[in-house]
Design an enzyme around this catalytic site. Structure first.
Site, PDB file in Angstrom:
ATOM      1  N   GLU A  81       0.813  -1.224   0.000  1.00 26.86           N
ATOM      2  CA  GLU A  81       0.000   0.000   0.000  1.00 26.86           C
ATOM      3  C   GLU A  81       0.845   1.273   0.000  1.00 26.86           C
ATOM      4  O   GLU A  81       0.313   2.367  -0.199  1.00 26.86           O
ATOM      5  CB  GLU A  81      -0.928  -0.017   1.221  1.00 26.86           C
ATOM      6  CG  GLU A  81      -2.027  -1.074   1.115  1.00 26.86           C
ATOM      7  CD  GLU A  81      -2.846  -1.222   2.388  1.00 26.86           C
ATOM      8  OE1 GLU A  81      -2.381  -0.768   3.453  1.00 26.86           O
ATOM      9  OE2 GLU A  81      -3.944  -1.794   2.313  1.00 26.86           O
ATOM     10  N   GLU A 112       7.359 -22.004   7.660  1.00 27.78           N
ATOM     11  CA  GLU A 112       7.677 -21.123   8.779  1.00 27.78           C
ATOM     12  C   GLU A 112       8.646 -21.768   9.770  1.00 27.78           C
ATOM     13  O   GLU A 112       9.130 -21.112  10.684  1.00 27.78           O
ATOM     14  CB  GLU A 112       6.404 -20.703   9.509  1.00 27.78           C
ATOM     15  CG  GLU A 112       5.706 -21.796  10.278  1.00 27.78           C
ATOM     16  CD  GLU A 112       4.495 -21.258  11.034  1.00 27.78           C
ATOM     17  OE1 GLU A 112       4.536 -21.274  12.274  1.00 27.78           O
ATOM     18  OE2 GLU A 112       3.527 -20.811  10.382  1.00 27.78           O
TER      19      GLU A 112
END
Length: 275
Positions: A81, A112
């Site tokens: 953004e 992960e």
């Protein structure tokens, strides 16, 4: 203080499947109201991190978000953004997620759990001491994040962390640990809920305050936003019109000629020094 995994503690509510939709919604909302208060308590740590990031970015530094699952997705979201909102190149705030872009939509098995992969990815981006690495993990125990923070810190790179458990392992790997203690989730262990909401709030706070400090906002306006659709062209045109006291069409031509509100206003003042 011993490490307590609050994110895995039982919900304060039970028999959820027996509740009405209205009850579920009101109870979720009750829990969500706790998030802003938890973030408020973390403001001193957020401030400490931001004030160290700004001078680094003024020297050409970057922010790297590291996370897995929901935490990684939120980091990628916040990074994505920045270019349209503040007109900055996409190379300045970078979101890295365990498992790569595939993990944005689908779980990647064991991604992960790799302690070394995060640092390897940072090296692929030629990370240096002007940069900042922020690890995001609700549990505070994600190996991908812990390994990246540990290696970054060993190389003299500023590190921060965002977690929802006090005294978690990633807090011990960060120069500036941010601990946002939102309490047990409505659905036990579902850290996409309150923890995710709080993470999004903190990421908004970090990048928005950094960008304001870097001069990417004037007054209260996104004067450097990308003109990527008609809504934003219209918004930018009205900004130029109000700032320079000119009619809409003249302001729109000026805006489209220069590509941003700031450039249009600066160019007008340069050409008309007496106005």
């Amino acid at each position: 203080m011993a490490f307590v995994k609050i994110t895995e503690q039982p919900s304060l509510y039970d028999n959820l499947e027996k509740k009405s939709v209205r009850e579920i919604l009101e109870e979720i909302n009750t829990e969500d109201q706790k998030v802003a208060l938890a973030v408020q308590k973390a403001i001193p740590q957020i401030e400490k991190l931001v004030t160290q990031i700004v001078p680094r970015m003024k020297q050409g530094g970057r922010i790297f978000y590291m996370g897995a699952g929901t935490s990684g997705r939120l980091g990628v979201l916040d990074a994505s953004e920045i270019p349209p909102t503040f007109g900055m190149p996409p190379t300045l705030v970078i979101g890295l997620i365990a498992g790569g872009d595939t993990a944005l939509r689908n779980p990647v098995e064991n991604a992960e759990d790799d302690m070394n992969r995060g640092w390897e990815e940072l090296q692929e981006h030629h990370i240096n001491t002007k940069d900042t690495v922020i690890g995001i993990a609700a549990s505070g125990t994600t190996p991908y994040v812990i390994g990246a923070l540990r290696a970054a810190r060993e190389h003299g790179i500023l590190t921060g962390s965002i977690s929802s458990n006090p005294d978690s392992p990633i807090s011990h790997e960060a120069d500036v640990p941010i601990e946002m203690i939102v309490g047990p989730e409505y659905v036990t262990g579902s850290s996409r809920m309150k923890s995710g909401t709080g993470q999004k709030m903190i990421l908004n706070m970090i990048t928005t305050s950094v960008m304001i400090q870097l001069g990417r906002v004037k007054g209260n306006r996104m004067v450097n936003m990308q003109l990527s659709n008609q809504k934003l062209v219209d918004r930018g045109t009205r900004m130029v019109s109000e700032e320079l006291g000119m009619d809409y069409e003249h302001a729109k031509r000026l805006l489209l000629l220069h590509g941003s509100v700031k450039k249009a206003v600066d160019a007008y003042h340069a050409e008309n020094p007496d106005k």
